[in-house]
Enzyme design. Structure first.
Site, PDB file in Angstrom:
ATOM      1  CG  HIS A  55      -1.916   1.074   1.320  1.00 26.95           C
ATOM      2  ND1 HIS A  55      -3.072   0.984   2.065  1.00 26.95           N
ATOM      3  CD2 HIS A  55      -1.936   2.310   0.766  1.00 26.95           C
ATOM      4  CE1 HIS A  55      -3.752   2.108   1.971  1.00 26.95           C
ATOM      5  NE2 HIS A  55      -3.076   2.949   1.198  1.00 26.95           N
ATOM      6  CG  HIS A 114      -1.385   6.205  -2.464  1.00 25.10           C
ATOM      7  ND1 HIS A 114      -2.549   5.995  -3.172  1.00 25.10           N
ATOM      8  CD2 HIS A 114      -1.638   5.769  -1.202  1.00 25.10           C
ATOM      9  CE1 HIS A 114      -3.465   5.466  -2.381  1.00 25.10           C
ATOM     10  NE2 HIS A 114      -2.940   5.310  -1.172  1.00 25.10           N
ATOM     11  CG  HIS A 141      -7.696   3.441  -0.058  1.00 21.69           C
ATOM     12  ND1 HIS A 141      -7.054   2.858  -1.104  1.00 21.69           N
ATOM     13  CD2 HIS A 141      -6.768   4.210   0.588  1.00 21.69           C
ATOM     14  CE1 HIS A 141      -5.779   3.263  -1.110  1.00 21.69           C
ATOM     15  NE2 HIS A 141      -5.584   4.083  -0.094  1.00 21.69           N
ATOM     16  CD  GLU A 194      -7.478   6.562   4.832  1.00 32.53           C
ATOM     17  OE1 GLU A 194      -8.076   6.604   3.741  1.00 32.53           O
ATOM     18  OE2 GLU A 194      -6.355   7.104   5.022  1.00 32.53           O
ATOM     19  CG  ASP A 253       0.004   8.971   0.645  1.00 30.33           C
ATOM     20  OD1 ASP A 253       0.036   8.896  -0.592  1.00 30.33           O
ATOM     21  OD2 ASP A 253      -1.000   8.632   1.319  1.00 30.33           O
TER      22      ASP A 253
HETATM   23  N1  ADE Z   1      -4.597   8.757  -1.680  1.00 27.98           N
HETATM   24  C1  ADE Z   1      -3.351   8.792  -1.209  1.00 27.98           C
HETATM   25  N2  ADE Z   1      -3.328   8.408   0.060  1.00 27.98           N
HETATM   26  C2  ADE Z   1      -4.596   8.098   0.415  1.00 27.98           C
HETATM   27  C3  ADE Z   1      -5.225   7.622   1.594  1.00 27.98           C
HETATM   28  N3  ADE Z   1      -4.543   7.388   2.723  1.00 27.98           N
HETATM   29  N4  ADE Z   1      -6.553   7.436   1.581  1.00 27.98           N
HETATM   30  C4  ADE Z   1      -7.253   7.674   0.475  1.00 27.98           C
HETATM   31  N5  ADE Z   1      -6.715   8.109  -0.665  1.00 27.98           N
HETATM   32  C5  ADE Z   1      -5.399   8.317  -0.698  1.00 27.98           C
HETATM   33 ZN    ZN Z   2      -3.716   4.811   0.675  1.00 29.95          ZN
END
Ligand code: ADE
Ligand code: ZN
Length: 338
Positions: free
Chosen positions: A14, A16, A194, A197, A276
């Protein structure tokens, strides 16, 4: 324990790629592409990375991606991430990219995927890191735009293992993308999403039943519903958990209160990931270290987190055997029963 964590072989599921854009590289790309940033210095950018929730992060994240213009930019971005993988003993990674963030600015889909893909191939050759690529749909955009993006991906299906769903979860539930996910599945792609969250446990149930996902990204809100936790454990449905991300976006108020080890002990296939890393304070080793300091896991639990990631990955059985034997070898030299 810190040495153990640093040396532990890791598998990331996971990440991005746009979220691995460090401010230094962002400034370099802005200069060569003649783009004006809303920050004067790298430090000013870093200081701006303070978030209240997912949306406050996404606004800054999409703005950062504006410096990515050429194939070389996407190559350099991916290569910088792979060098961090090497330093962290990441042996396999499955990365997300958000084509719509770029095509909306007039960047060709081919430019994006070519740059990323060539870096991944070089990473396999020169760094020995294997990888897969997952294309995400931005859930705040329409179903129609997701279908258009899937059509643009068709000439590149040999380079993409699956599709995902990211961006603003609240207000954009999985059912909005049921038809496009059904189409992706019919094209031989895997699906992930996703869910849970910031959104409710219901989004996890619906991602499984309507989108046919092979794993849930985040999923930490599953504890709202004990029946869901039991179902996830029974089916070994993987959750790609992102500890530092969850703290930065205030999903948990502190790492001490994170539920990852509780879920692990209940038999769920939880994994550790960086999401990220340029925005949330660290890559894979940083995530493992942060949870180790706060939650005091055993070495067995730490190894199990990588074991789970191998199980949850989209590699062949043969590749999984190879990664598991690397983990066995590590355990032989560094494991004990603490
Ligand atoms: N895009 C990048 N990081 C994300 C995250 N944690 N949740 C949803 N979309 C994302
Ligand atoms: Zn993510």
């Amino acid at each position: 324990m810190e040495v153990f964590v640093r040396r532990l072989p890791k598998v990331e599921l996971h990440l991005h790629i746009e979220g691995s854009l460090e401010p230094e590289l962002m400034f370099e790309m802005a200069a060569r592409n003649n783009i004006t940033l809303p920050y004067q210095t790298v430090q000013e950018a870093r200081d701006a990375y303070q978030f209240d929730d997912l949306q406050s992060f996404l606004d800054i994240y999409y703005q950062g991606a504006n410096v990515l213009i050429t194939e070389r930019d996407f190559f350099d971005l991916t290569w910088a991430y792979l060098l961090r993988c090497k330093a962290d003993n990441v042996i396999h990674t499955e990365i997300f990219f958000d084509p719509q963030t770029h095509t909306a600015r007039g960047i060709a889909f081919d430019t994006v995927i070519n740059g990323i893909y060539h870096a991944l191939r070089q990473g396999e050759k020169e760094l020995g890191i294997t990888s897969k690529l997952i294309m995400c749909f931005l859930r705040h955009l329409s179903e129609e735009e997701a279908f258009e993006t899937l059509a643009q991906a068709e000439p590149h299906l040999n380079r993409i293992v699956g599709v995902g769903l990211d961006s603003s979860e609240v207000g954009h539930p999985p059912e909005k993308f049921q038809r496009v996910f059904t189409k992706a599945l019919s094209m031989g792609l895997k699906t992930v999403a996703h869910a849970g969250e910031e959104g409710p446990a219901e989004n996890i149930w619906n991602s499984i039943s309507l989108l046919n996902v092979s794993r849930i990204d985040h999923g930490v809100q599953c504890t709202q519903d004990p029946a869901l936790v039991a179902e996830l454990a029974k089916n070994r449905m993987p959750l790609t958990v992102c500890p530092l991300s969850n703290i930065k976006l205030r999903v948990f108020d502190s790492m001490e209160n994170h539920n990852i080890l509780k879920l692990l002990d209940q038999g769920l296939c939880v994994t550790v990931n960086s999401d990220d890393p340029a925005f949330f304070g660290g890559y894979m080793t940083d995530n493992f270290l942060a949870l180790t300091r706060a939650l005091n896991p055993s070495k067995k639990q730490l190894v199990m987190l990588t074991r789970n990631a191998i199980e949850a990955s989209f590699i062949s059985d043969e590749e999984a055997l190879n990664l598991n034997s690397q983990l066995d070898e590590f355990w032989l030299h560094h494991g004990d029963d603490s």
